[in-house]
Design a protein around this motif. Structure first.
Motif, PDB file in Angstrom:
ATOM      1  N   ARG A   5       0.701  -1.326   0.405  1.00  0.00           N
ATOM      2  CA  ARG A   5       0.158   0.003  -0.075  1.00  0.00           C
ATOM      3  C   ARG A   5       0.745   1.134   0.114  1.00  0.00           C
ATOM      4  O   ARG A   5       1.281   1.583   1.044  1.00  0.00           O
ATOM      5  N   ILE A   6       0.725   2.055  -0.935  1.00  0.00           N
ATOM      6  CA  ILE A   6       1.963   3.125  -0.850  1.00  0.00           C
ATOM      7  C   ILE A   6       0.650   4.180   0.425  1.00  0.00           C
ATOM      8  O   ILE A   6       0.221   4.273   0.587  1.00  0.00           O
ATOM      9  N   PRO A   7       1.982   4.607   0.613  1.00  0.00           N
ATOM     10  CA  PRO A   7       1.725   5.557   2.269  1.00  0.00           C
ATOM     11  C   PRO A   7       1.138   6.873   2.069  1.00  0.00           C
ATOM     12  O   PRO A   7       1.829   7.595   0.746  1.00  0.00           O
ATOM     13  N   VAL A   8       0.783   7.284   2.519  1.00  0.00           N
ATOM     14  CA  VAL A   8       0.218   8.658   2.259  1.00  0.00           C
ATOM     15  C   VAL A   8       0.582   9.527   3.250  1.00  0.00           C
ATOM     16  O   VAL A   8      -0.028   8.806   4.805  1.00  0.00           O
ATOM     17  N   VAL A   9       0.926  11.102   3.479  1.00  0.00           N
ATOM     18  CA  VAL A   9       1.037  11.799   5.280  1.00  0.00           C
ATOM     19  C   VAL A   9       0.214  12.604   4.760  1.00  0.00           C
ATOM     20  O   VAL A   9       0.399  13.821   3.988  1.00  0.00           O
ATOM     21  N   PHE A  10       0.077  12.876   5.523  1.00  0.00           N
ATOM     22  CA  PHE A  10      -1.144  14.265   5.584  1.00  0.00           C
ATOM     23  C   PHE A  10      -0.708  15.000   6.554  1.00  0.00           C
ATOM     24  O   PHE A  10      -0.257  14.849   6.934  1.00  0.00           O
ATOM     25  N   ILE A  11      -0.997  16.269   6.280  1.00  0.00           N
ATOM     26  CA  ILE A  11       0.242  17.334   6.821  1.00  0.00           C
ATOM     27  C   ILE A  11      -1.473  18.527   7.607  1.00  0.00           C
ATOM     28  O   ILE A  11      -1.520  19.384   6.778  1.00  0.00           O
ATOM     29  N   HIS A  12      -1.351  19.259   8.680  1.00  0.00           N
ATOM     30  CA  HIS A  12      -1.681  19.718   8.475  1.00  0.00           C
ATOM     31  C   HIS A  12      -1.328  21.408   8.630  1.00  0.00           C
ATOM     32  O   HIS A  12      -0.534  21.864   9.009  1.00  0.00           O
ATOM     33  N   GLY A  13      -2.192  22.346   9.551  1.00  0.00           N
ATOM     34  CA  GLY A  13      -1.533  23.676   9.247  1.00  0.00           C
ATOM     35  C   GLY A  13      -1.653  24.814   9.739  1.00  0.00           C
ATOM     36  O   GLY A  13      -2.370  23.598  11.401  1.00  0.00           O
ATOM     37  N   LEU A  14      -1.907  25.990  10.267  1.00  0.00           N
ATOM     38  CA  LEU A  14      -2.361  26.420  11.780  1.00  0.00           C
ATOM     39  C   LEU A  14      -4.129  26.337  12.363  1.00  0.00           C
ATOM     40  O   LEU A  14      -4.366  26.045  11.304  1.00  0.00           O
ATOM     41  N   TRP A  15      -3.504  26.246  13.294  1.00  0.00           N
ATOM     42  CA  TRP A  15      -5.039  26.061  14.310  1.00  0.00           C
ATOM     43  C   TRP A  15      -6.258  24.835  13.627  1.00  0.00           C
ATOM     44  O   TRP A  15      -7.198  24.676  14.358  1.00  0.00           O
ATOM     45  N   LEU A  16      -5.190  23.870  12.959  1.00  0.00           N
ATOM     46  CA  LEU A  16      -6.037  22.527  12.754  1.00  0.00           C
ATOM     47  C   LEU A  16      -5.320  21.850  13.330  1.00  0.00           C
ATOM     48  O   LEU A  16      -4.282  21.493  13.309  1.00  0.00           O
ATOM     49  N   HIS A  17      -6.270  20.352  14.263  1.00  0.00           N
ATOM     50  CA  HIS A  17      -5.262  19.789  15.270  1.00  0.00           C
ATOM     51  C   HIS A  17      -5.631  18.354  13.681  1.00  0.00           C
ATOM     52  O   HIS A  17      -6.270  18.559  13.397  1.00  0.00           O
ATOM     53  N   PRO A  18      -4.865  17.588  13.946  1.00  0.00           N
ATOM     54  CA  PRO A  18      -4.099  16.112  13.135  1.00  0.00           C
ATOM     55  C   PRO A  18      -5.632  15.557  13.089  1.00  0.00           C
ATOM     56  O   PRO A  18      -5.587  15.417  11.910  1.00  0.00           O
ATOM     57  N   ASP A  19      -6.586  15.432  13.290  1.00  0.00           N
ATOM     58  CA  ASP A  19      -7.442  14.678  13.841  1.00  0.00           C
ATOM     59  C   ASP A  19      -8.316  15.334  12.582  1.00  0.00           C
ATOM     60  O   ASP A  19      -9.940  15.225  12.071  1.00  0.00           O
ATOM     61  N   SER A  20      -8.058  16.708  12.086  1.00  0.00           N
ATOM     62  CA  SER A  20      -8.974  17.241  11.385  1.00  0.00           C
ATOM     63  C   SER A  20      -8.910  16.426   9.953  1.00  0.00           C
ATOM     64  O   SER A  20      -9.563  16.767   8.829  1.00  0.00           O
ATOM     65  N   TRP A  21      -8.398  15.471   9.591  1.00  0.00           N
ATOM     66  CA  TRP A  21      -7.540  14.881   8.304  1.00  0.00           C
ATOM     67  C   TRP A  21      -7.966  13.630   8.703  1.00  0.00           C
ATOM     68  O   TRP A  21      -8.519  13.293   7.516  1.00  0.00           O
ATOM     69  N   LYS A  22      -9.041  13.425   9.892  1.00  0.00           N
ATOM     70  CA  LYS A  22      -9.279  11.715   9.791  1.00  0.00           C
ATOM     71  C   LYS A  22     -10.400  11.235   8.385  1.00  0.00           C
ATOM     72  O   LYS A  22      -9.962  10.357   8.240  1.00  0.00           O
ATOM     73  N   PRO A  23     -11.188  12.542   8.095  1.00  0.00           N
ATOM     74  CA  PRO A  23     -12.383  11.907   6.735  1.00  0.00           C
ATOM     75  C   PRO A  23     -11.221  11.651   5.593  1.00  0.00           C
ATOM     76  O   PRO A  23     -11.659  10.201   5.356  1.00  0.00           O
ATOM     77  N   TRP A  24     -10.063  11.950   5.318  1.00  0.00           N
ATOM     78  CA  TRP A  24      -9.401  12.015   4.918  1.00  0.00           C
ATOM     79  C   TRP A  24      -8.290  10.319   4.358  1.00  0.00           C
ATOM     80  O   TRP A  24      -8.552   9.972   4.030  1.00  0.00           O
ATOM     81  N   VAL A  25      -8.104  10.491   5.902  1.00  0.00           N
ATOM     82  CA  VAL A  25      -7.212   9.321   6.622  1.00  0.00           C
ATOM     83  C   VAL A  25      -8.356   8.491   5.692  1.00  0.00           C
ATOM     84  O   VAL A  25      -8.215   7.240   5.575  1.00  0.00           O
TER      85      VAL A  25
END
Length: 292
Positions: A5-25
């Protein structure tokens, strides 16, 4: 055994918690990728904990965050795709230019050295941080009003307030100062290798109603790659603001990124191959693939 499986790394910006990417993950994992959202150095496990301990993230600047993700990438079994939003989009481009990623999607990416437009609306959005030099060493929290005006202005106040309650955390002021002064400092950490002929494909996505990173800034960033011989594509969502990765329309943006990745041979094992990227169709608000 090594993963296929190809790894994908999501990187958040200012003011957002890493969980903001959970639907994308979840979406990327469901279609066959190995998606991760590791967070910035100092990030807390929950939004509540992050709000209680802003000092944990206060010291970090662009170079620190880039180094943090470079170390994370080194722990993976394969070179990942990187997808970043806002300052995460800037850092994702840095990692791509360093040849640490196989491909990159940069969404509403923060200002890098060489970008000249600085719209008044962007200055107003950043003023709560940049207006106080002491914020260089502090972590700053956006109020619901500031968040709705500058970040989630393209959605209703009710949706904006719900997003603020769910995802917004204090973030370091230092990256904003570094980006604001990037063109005055030739050694700035807000520098990207836009001419690397060996880097992977890049898609930059802008929001037509974005006030935090106005579309003219995203477009200027795209134009910095004009001398690059490698693939650089550009897509605009005309009616979207800076919250486009977390608000009710997030899936349209995510599916556009997925479609583009597959079209560049970066799809999951079940979907590899070249297919047309509809988002790059030339038009008044989009740019197609660069000649290469």
């Amino acid at each position: 055994m090594p993963t296929t499986r190809i790894p994908v790394v999501f990187i958040h910006g200012l003011w957002l918690h890493p969980d903001s990417w959970k639907p994308w993950v979840d979406l990327f994992n469901d279609v066959g990728y190995d998606a991760r959202n590791p967070g910035w150095p100092g990030d807390s496990r929950t939004v509540e904990e992050a709000r209680e301990h802003p000092e944990r993230v206060a010291p970090y600047g662009i170079a620190d965050v880039t180094e943090h993700y470079a170390r994370f990438i080194a722990s993976l079994e394969a070179k990942p795709i990187v997808i970043g939003h806002s300052f995460g989009g800037l850092i994702a481009q840095k990692l791509l230019g360093m040849e640490l990623a196989s491909a990159c999607v940069a969404i509403d990416p923060a200002q890098m050295r060489g970008v000249l437009p600085l719209p008044l609306v962007q200055l107003k959005a950043a003023l709560p941080v940049l207006g106080n030099p002491a914020n260089y060493r502090r972590a700053v929290m956006q109020t619901p009003e500031e968040f709705h005006w500058g970040f989630a202005n393209a959605v209703s106040e009710e949706e904006s307030d719900a997003l603020h309650a769910k995802y917004v955390i204090p973030s370091p002021g230092r990256p904003l100062f570094e980006a604001a002064l990037a063109n005055l400092n030739w050694r700035t950490a807000a520098r990207v290798d836009t001419r690397n002929p060996d880097r992977g494909p890049l898609l930059i996505i802008g929001g037509g109603r974005d006030r935090t990173v106005p579309e003219v800034v995203s477009r200027a960033e795209y134009k910095l790659y004009r001398k690059s011989p490698t693939v650089t594509d550009y897509k605009v969502f005309d009616d979207r603001g800076h919250s486009l990765i977390i608000d009710h329309g997030w899936k349209e943006v995510a599916e556009t990124a997925l479609e583009w990745l597959v079209s560049k041979g970066q799809g999951p094992s079940a979907a590899r191959g070249e297919v047309p990227f509809q988002g790059a169709t030339p038009g008044p608000r989009t740019q197609g693939p660069r000649p290469h």
